[in-house]
Design an enzyme around this catalytic site. Structure first.
Site, mmCIF file in Angstrom:
data_model
loop_
_atom_site.group_PDB
_atom_site.id
_atom_site.type_symbol
_atom_site.label_atom_id
_atom_site.label_comp_id
_atom_site.label_asym_id
_atom_site.label_seq_id
_atom_site.Cartn_x
_atom_site.Cartn_y
_atom_site.Cartn_z
ATOM 1 N N LYS A 328 8.481 7.570 -51.179
ATOM 2 C CA LYS A 328 7.996 8.054 -50.013
ATOM 3 C C LYS A 328 7.374 9.937 -50.098
ATOM 4 O O LYS A 328 6.323 9.988 -49.546
ATOM 5 C CB LYS A 328 9.508 9.042 -49.521
ATOM 6 C CG LYS A 328 10.084 7.460 -49.340
ATOM 7 C CD LYS A 328 11.320 7.562 -47.944
ATOM 8 C CE LYS A 328 12.340 8.744 -48.743
ATOM 9 N NZ LYS A 328 12.757 8.584 -49.857
ATOM 10 N N THR A 330 5.218 10.476 -53.201
ATOM 11 C CA THR A 330 4.149 10.015 -53.201
ATOM 12 C C THR A 330 3.118 9.368 -52.076
ATOM 13 O O THR A 330 1.667 9.854 -51.811
ATOM 14 C CB THR A 330 3.835 9.032 -54.868
ATOM 15 O OG1 THR A 330 4.877 9.014 -55.292
ATOM 16 C CG2 THR A 330 2.786 8.634 -54.637
ATOM 17 N N ARG A 352 10.912 18.764 -49.360
ATOM 18 C CA ARG A 352 11.596 19.897 -49.324
ATOM 19 C C ARG A 352 11.335 20.232 -51.052
ATOM 20 O O ARG A 352 10.796 19.975 -52.082
ATOM 21 C CB ARG A 352 12.316 18.850 -49.570
ATOM 22 C CG ARG A 352 13.659 18.087 -48.151
ATOM 23 C CD ARG A 352 14.414 17.262 -47.813
ATOM 24 N NE ARG A 352 13.763 16.073 -49.130
ATOM 25 C CZ ARG A 352 15.133 15.481 -49.204
ATOM 26 N NH1 ARG A 352 16.489 15.265 -49.379
ATOM 27 N NH2 ARG A 352 14.344 14.427 -49.703
ATOM 28 N N LYS A 363 16.745 11.524 -61.921
ATOM 29 C CA LYS A 363 16.068 11.433 -61.056
ATOM 30 C C LYS A 363 15.055 11.808 -61.350
ATOM 31 O O LYS A 363 13.666 11.202 -61.186
ATOM 32 C CB LYS A 363 16.709 11.971 -59.239
ATOM 33 C CG LYS A 363 15.391 11.829 -58.562
ATOM 34 C CD LYS A 363 15.620 12.504 -57.305
ATOM 35 C CE LYS A 363 15.090 12.217 -55.975
ATOM 36 N NZ LYS A 363 13.587 12.186 -56.133
ATOM 37 N N ALA A 582 20.453 13.920 -48.325
ATOM 38 C CA ALA A 582 20.370 13.192 -47.309
ATOM 39 C C ALA A 582 21.666 12.311 -47.200
ATOM 40 O O ALA A 582 21.599 11.651 -45.828
ATOM 41 C CB ALA A 582 18.886 12.190 -46.835
ATOM 42 N N PHE A 613 15.739 9.477 -48.498
ATOM 43 C CA PHE A 613 16.758 8.676 -48.477
ATOM 44 C C PHE A 613 15.682 7.249 -47.101
ATOM 45 O O PHE A 613 14.468 7.086 -46.748
ATOM 46 C CB PHE A 613 17.772 8.266 -48.347
ATOM 47 C CG PHE A 613 18.301 9.214 -49.870
ATOM 48 C CD1 PHE A 613 17.789 8.702 -51.302
ATOM 49 C CD2 PHE A 613 19.631 9.777 -49.329
ATOM 50 C CE1 PHE A 613 18.620 9.486 -52.398
ATOM 51 C CE2 PHE A 613 19.947 10.491 -50.712
ATOM 52 C CZ PHE A 613 19.737 10.098 -52.056
ATOM 53 N N PHE A 701 2.011 -1.540 -56.105
ATOM 54 C CA PHE A 701 2.069 -1.542 -57.788
ATOM 55 C C PHE A 701 0.995 -2.684 -59.223
ATOM 56 O O PHE A 701 0.701 -3.025 -58.594
ATOM 57 C CB PHE A 701 3.137 -1.479 -58.732
ATOM 58 C CG PHE A 701 4.670 -0.590 -58.366
ATOM 59 C CD1 PHE A 701 4.862 0.399 -58.978
ATOM 60 C CD2 PHE A 701 4.932 -0.107 -57.284
ATOM 61 C CE1 PHE A 701 5.591 1.451 -59.128
ATOM 62 C CE2 PHE A 701 5.646 1.052 -56.903
ATOM 63 C CZ PHE A 701 6.361 2.122 -58.015
ATOM 64 N N TRP A 730 -1.239 6.012 -55.757
ATOM 65 C CA TRP A 730 -1.647 6.420 -57.013
ATOM 66 C C TRP A 730 -1.785 6.283 -58.401
ATOM 67 O O TRP A 730 -2.136 6.962 -58.627
ATOM 68 C CB TRP A 730 0.502 5.728 -57.405
ATOM 69 C CG TRP A 730 1.378 6.405 -58.640
ATOM 70 C CD1 TRP A 730 2.054 6.988 -58.799
ATOM 71 C CD2 TRP A 730 0.648 5.323 -59.566
ATOM 72 N NE1 TRP A 730 2.225 6.720 -60.129
ATOM 73 C CE2 TRP A 730 1.548 6.132 -60.787
ATOM 74 C CE3 TRP A 730 -0.136 4.097 -60.877
ATOM 75 C CZ2 TRP A 730 1.533 5.831 -61.993
ATOM 76 C CZ3 TRP A 730 0.089 3.748 -61.695
ATOM 77 C CH2 TRP A 730 0.832 4.183 -62.329
#
Length: 877
Positions: A328, A330, A352, A363, A582, A613, A701, A730
């Site tokens: 998200k 990215t 955030r 993470k 979240a 999330f 991807f 990306w």
């Protein structure tokens, strides 16, 4: 120097038009360095919009004159712009304006300047030349002066007075200006005048053959200075309004294969943050710079741009997350890079601030990734501008105040407590402002400490906190599972006051939620004061305001309330602010960052913010909590999905961190994709509950096949998405998200019928049930006795009309993390119900929720290091 009379005239004139003139008189004998220091101070004073110098000629060096900021230079002494031809961007010196005002058309004429020098002499010569005159300049002692003047005077029927053979004394009258049909002669003396002492220009007479037009340059220059000041004020007022960005994007040269995030970040040279701030319309006094690439933005901007229409408001949400990741952040960064760097549309990303806990745990960071990230990523992920540390300090100050107050009440009489809480200072006993507010809440309308009765004193000093009801915990921004349950008060000095407590992760603090939802400094103070930390022994709430700590908390948070300005890899602006989790809070960046960004982008611009999330958690809370607090209406939802995450929702095998992906995720499998799209369809349906158009962003991807990509996009559109777009940001940066940006722009122009999911007037249990059934797909809810008891208590205390913030696992639509796809037929268990009164929501706990993450067997910190020579961070993603 300016005469006292001239100063009085200026002051009276500007007073009539609403401007204020301040005369700063430096001590006699001040050096050039001291004058420059004062000029530099006034340059940076946001209350000073114009600066005029009245100095002796001996002090008017280029060092002094060039110290004046061009935008504050009302006398045009800083000649750079004028000499280079930027006449529209600068002000001409008042005496020069006066001379030019008195002249007729001089195009093709010959002009002789005598005795002019310094800044205004150069300015006069420049302006005359720009008007088309041939200019010759001589000083009074020049050998050729007499012959030059004689040659020009010889043809005139009314010649001027003969030139003196010696330099003109400072108080001599000016020579005249004579004219005929062919040429024009201008002679300006080196004498001084009331308004132009620093430039060496004095009085000036119109042609002697027209005595009726006689005027002096000095008196007219005073009026011209007034005019310059008014022009400068008009420019300043114009600068306060919104203006189109003049943003220069940074170029990307994507490599294949794509390097690590930190290698990409370091390969790009970010713009200095003050340059970025100027590009997007921020004023110098609206930013506080932290190093080269970060700056706090002051809230005064909201008042300056209050009449500016808002831009479009875009939310990035996602499908139910999996260990494979959806990207998200990215997508958020890639989208704004596409909008601004490639489509030339003003846009802002609002993200955030990442917690240090996950950064060193499992993470990793939250700066985006690949060629769509915030830079410098090390600074983004580590400390930033210290907001989380400020929250930690404020939170723990309040925790310390709670235990200290219980101890002191347990060990002191009413009189002793009163004497210490309201001490005698300089022979006088008085209440502080926050104590007077507490007295009013108690119904005691007295201001003199000597007049309180014993009963009133007891009510005032006794909070009577019930230790078993304390909900306020200490926090630290580190994953530390051994702080999930602790015992405090074991030292002998605490006199046996021992109780069970715990630590939460810092971003789980209610103060973080308040920071994310507040709309002003005053609003934040009020929210901090309303925070309920416990109940008293009569069952009434005890607040931070009762403990007298509200003002101190606001002081600790006074800088944290300002959003932090950073940039993407392509030099587009980003606000980083707040970071509530979240699953246990509302999981969105700050209202203030969004509001400021919406003003800065303008009516046709876009602000893209991200919810934590899946859409069932972060997006639902964004709509029902954040939008209620801000009053902002969303324009579009971008729903992020990946082929491989959908495969897991379709029944694909479990993924183990660090282990190679199984073939189901690396080879084409259309059936798994089709089965997993049920989760995507459900999240689209959730978005449609709120009446907002949704665009699906398929984060591509290299292992995704064209058939899999086409299948996801087809199903998304058939399920009600406005559009579904494959994204390659990306690997390609903003260029790879241009189609997504175009789809978002089109969707933002669609009819918007945004609505909240429930009315605040409904009972707490009914609001919980609506979320469980309509969003999660639960059959019903089941409250534990403890949860029902808390609901009854909050309703009785007057908190029943607050929105709901469900604390639920993010790994499933249900309360069971292992259930992927779209679970059905389950009963949602509510184990407890708590309240964040300052933040303004009730949060039910679904099952068991941990507010303190733990470190895994192999945390990220194994790979993180610092090069002692270059001071570069290694191994950070």
């Amino acid at each position: 120097m300016m005469s006292h009379l001239s100063l009085v005239i200026l002051s009276l004139f500007f007073q009539q038009i609403g401007l204020r003139v301040i005369h700063i008189c430096l001590p006699e004998g001040s050096t050039k360095d001291e004058i420059v220091s004062e000029i530099l101070r006034l340059n940076e004073d946001p209350n000073v919009q114009g600066l005029a110098l009245d100095l002796p000629e001996s002090l008017c060096s280029s060092k002094v004159l060039n110290a004046v900021k061009p935008e504050k230079d009302v006398d045009g002494v800083n000649l750079g712009r004028l000499v280079h031809g930027d006449v529209c961007d600068c002000l001409v010196p008042p005496t020069v304006c006066a001379v030019m005002e008195l002249l007729e058309d001089i195009g093709g004429k010959k002009v002789l300047l005598v005795g002019t020098h310094g800044a205004e002499g150069a300015a006069l010569q420049s302006v005359l030349q720009r008007r088309g005159a041939a200019v010759l300049s001589c000083h009074w002692g020049a050998p050729q002066l007499q012959s030059e003047v004689s040659a020009l005077l010889s043809a005139w029927p009314h010649p001027a007075s003969p030139l003196p053979a010696h330099p003109c004394p400072p108080d001599s009258p000016a020579l005249g200006c004579c004219s005929q049909e062919g040429d024009r002669l201008l002679v300006v003396s080196g004498s001084t005048g009331a308004a132009g002492s620093q430039c060496g220009l004095g009085s000036f007479l119109l042609p002697q053959n027209n005595p009726a037009d006689e005027k002096t340059v000095g008196s007219l220059a005073v009026a011209m200075r007034m005019q310059n000041m008014v022009k400068n004020m008009e420019r300043w007022i114009q600068s306060q309004q919104y203006r189109k960005w003049d943003l220069h994007s940074l170029k990307l040269q994507p490599l294949s294969p794509v390097p690590s995030d930190i290698e990409i970040s370091r390969a790009q040279s970010p713009k200095a943050v003050d340059v970025l701030a100027k590009e997007i319309g921020l004023l110098t006094d609206e930013i506080e710079i932290y190093g080269q690439t970060k700056a706090k933005v002051r809230l005064s901007l909201l008042e300056r741009l209050k009449d500016q229409p808002d831009g479009k408001y875009v939310l990035v949400a996602g499908i139910t997350p999996t260990p494979l990741g959806e990207g998200k952040s990215t997508v958020t960064v890639g989208l704004v890079q596409a909008l601004t760097a490639h489509l030339n549309i003003n846009s802002f990303a609002c993200l955030r601030q990442p917690s240090q806990g996950p950064t060193f745990g499992v993470k990793g960071g939250a700066a985006g990734g690949g060629y769509a990230q915030v830079i410098p990523m090390e600074e983004f992920n580590l400390h930033l501008t210290g907001d989380i540390h400020a929250i930690t300090a404020a939170n723990n100050l309040l925790a310390a105040a709670i235990d200290a107050r219980i101890l002191h009440e347990n060990t002191q009489s009413d009189k002793s407590l009163y004497n210490r809480l309201v001490p005698v200072v300089n022979g006088v006993r008085g209440f502080s402002a926050i104590q007077l507010a507490r007295l009013r809440r108690l119904g005691i309308n007295k201001t003199d400490p000597k007049t309180l009765t014993e009963e009133e004193i007891s009510k005032f000093v006794r909070l009577d906190i019930d230790p078993s009801t304390i909900t306020w915990q200490r926090v630290v921004d580190t994953n530390d599972r051994f702080l999930r349950r602790i015992t405090v008060g074991q030292a002998n000095t605490e006199k046996g006051f021992v109780r069970q407590a715990q630590f939460d992760i810092a971003v789980a603090s209610e103060i973080m939620a308040i920071l994310a939802l507040t709309t002003s400094l005053q609003d934040m103070k009020e929210r901090l004061g309303r925070m309920v930390v416990a109940n008293d022994k009569k069952g009434q709430p005890v607040t931070a305001e009762d403990l007298g700590v509200t003002g101190a908390l606001a002081v600790l948070m006074k800088d944290a309330i300002k959003p932090t300005l950073m940039q993407t890899l392509e030099g587009t602006p980003v606000f980083v602010h707040a970071g509530p989790f979240a699953n246990i809070a509302h999981g969105n960046s700050s209202v203030l960052a969004d509001k400021i960004a919406l003003k800065l982008v303008g009516e046709k611009g876009f602000v893209v913010t991200e919810a934590g999330f899946g859409a069932d958690i972060g997006m639902e809370k964004f709509f029902n909590i954040k939008c209620r607090a801000s009053g902002l209406v969303p324009s579009v939802v971008v729903l992020v999905a990946t082929v491989r995450a959908l495969k897991m929702h379709g029944g694909g095998p479990n993924v183990t961190a660090g282990a190679p992906l199984k073939k189901e995720y690396t080879e084409e499998n259309l059936q798994l994709v089709a089965d997993g799209c049920c989760n995507l369809q459900k999240q689209i349906q959730i978005t449609q509950l709120f009446g907002v158009p949704v665009v699906v962003a398929l984060n591509v991807f290299k292992t995704d096949s064209p058939a899999e990509i086409d299948l996801v996009c087809k199903i998304a559109k058939e399920s009600g998405a406005f559009d579904a777009v494959p994204c390659h940001h990306w690997s390609a940066g903003g260029k790879g998200a241009v189609k997504l940006a175009q789809a978002v722009e089109k969707a933002a122009n669609q009819k918007n019928s945004f609505k909240y999911l429930y009315s605040l007037e409904l009972p707490i249990v009914e609001k919980i049930r609506i979320i469980a059934q309509k969003v999660y797909g639960a059959q019903d809810i089941e409250l534990s006795p403890a949860a029902q008891s808390q609901v009854d208590r909050y309703t009785r205390q007057g908190f029943g009309n607050l929105p709901i913030c469900m604390a639920k696992t993010h790994l499933s639509l249900s309360h069971q993390p292992e259930r992927k796809g779209v679970p059905t037929g389950f009963i949602l268990p509510i184990s407890d119900v708590r309240a964040s009164i300052g933040a303004g929501f009730i949060y039910p706990l679904v099952g068991t929720m941990s507010t303190m993450p733990g470190l895994p067997t192999r945390p990220c910190f194994y790979d993180i290091d610092l090069d002692p020579i270059t001071e570069q961070v290694k191994g950070l993603f």
